[in-house]
Design an enzyme around this catalytic site. Structure first.
Site, PDB file in Angstrom:
ATOM      1  N   ASP A 141      23.848 -21.037  45.371  1.00  0.00           N
ATOM      2  CA  ASP A 141      24.949 -19.912  44.899  1.00  0.00           C
ATOM      3  C   ASP A 141      24.207 -18.644  45.922  1.00  0.00           C
ATOM      4  OD1 ASP A 141      26.583 -17.841  44.172  1.00  0.00           O
ATOM      5  OD2 ASP A 141      26.028 -18.286  42.194  1.00  0.00           O
ATOM      6  N   ASP A 170      21.463  -8.389  47.571  1.00  0.00           N
ATOM      7  CA  ASP A 170      21.102  -7.392  46.410  1.00  0.00           C
ATOM      8  C   ASP A 170      19.409  -7.725  46.176  1.00  0.00           C
ATOM      9  OD1 ASP A 170      23.405  -6.098  46.470  1.00  0.00           O
ATOM     10  OD2 ASP A 170      24.147  -7.320  44.712  1.00  0.00           O
TER      11      ASP A 170
END
Length: 297
Positions: free
Chosen positions: A239, A245
């Site tokens: 994923d 981030d």
């Protein structure tokens, strides 16, 4: 310890896992649904905290159950939420579809994040105390600009992730020390599909650019240096949500600690590689000992 301030979004990610993402007008059956605390701002705050920094978050959550959980998640990660205000109504949400190749498609509903359109008393002092300010574009642009200008006035390094991609005012670019787009965002900003050409074009506006390239690593360009490509560790992605981030938060910590840029980029790439091997955004972010182990392996 370095001190990182994040001015940005806090969302609850509503994540559906499917074999293949649906096309327009198509219905598919998913195999799992999860609610995972996220938002680009909160994700970067968690990543920086797990990488070893003291982190403070400026933003907003709603007075709903999601808001309670979002605040708790940040605090459990060690993030100071004293400047994370609570507003009437819903917290922000991100509706995420993740396929079996680890790719994702995301729709963001700002909700409480949309109220973060200016700095409030105490925000400027907090930014002034930081070693770096992390910014994204999931809150109104006025607040992003105000944060960047405050950081510039106090000599604080500003790192801007221009996502979701949109045209950026010159004032914001001029107040940005390091621009951190992915290859799709840099193409949107410049109209150039080649990441190297696009990064070099952006140096007219900002002194440093890092373009994240997914499994290909990242590209660094600066006004006073030759462009540099840093490869990513080879891993199997489960994923990719939150990988950028993770990279941003970890890179901010590395730079605040004074690491040379090539070393800082490689350390952040190691953290990002760890995150994509796990589902979720904030839940997948590695702690410093894991990053160090991956970086040295």
């Amino acid at each position: 310890m370095s001190h990182i301030v994040v001015l940005g979004s806090t969302n609850m990610d509503l994540v559906t896992f499917v074999e293949k993402a649906p096309q327009r007008g198509e219905t598919v059956t998913g195999r799992e649904f999860r609610t995972i605390p996220g938002g680009k701002g909160a994700n970067q705050a968690v990543a920086a905290a797990r990488a070893g920094a003291t982190v403070s978050m400026i933003g907003a959550v709603g007075n709903d159950a999601f808001g309670t959980r979002l605040r708790s998640t940040l605090e459990q990660a060690g993030v100071d939420t004293g400047r994370l205000r609570t507003t009437e109504g819903d917290s922000g949400t991100a509706h995420v579809v993740v396929d079996d190749d680890g790719g994702n498609a995301i729709v963001v509903i700002p909700a409480a994040n949309g109220t973060v359109d200016h700095l409030t008393p105490g925000d400027e002092e907090l930014i002034a105390s930081a070693d770096a300010l992390l910014l994204q574009l999931e809150i109104p642009l006025g607040a992003v600009l105000a944060g960047a200008l405050t950081a510039r006035a106090h000599g604080v390094r500003t790192i801007l992730t221009p996502a979701p991609a949109q045209p950026l005012p010159v004032d914001l670019l001029n107040a940005t020390d390091l621009l951190l787009p992915n290859e799709h965002e840099v193409a949107t900003l410049t109209g150039r599909t080649d990441p190297r050409t696009a990064a070099l074009a952006l140096l007219d506006e900002v002194p440093e650019v890092v373009v994240t390239l997914g499994a290909a690593g990242c590209l660094y360009a600066a006004r006073d240096a030759e462009p540099l490509t840093v490869p990513a560790p080879e891993v199997t992605a489960v994923d990719t949500t939150g990988a950028g981030d993770t990279f941003a938060g970890t890179l901010a910590v590395a730079l605040a600690e004074g690491r040379p840029m090539p070393d800082a980029l490689a350390w952040a790439a190691a953290a990002s590689a760890l995150s994509v091997q796990r589902p979720g955004a904030s839940e997948s972010m590695p702690h410093r000992p894991e990053i160090d182990a991956q970086y040295t392996s």
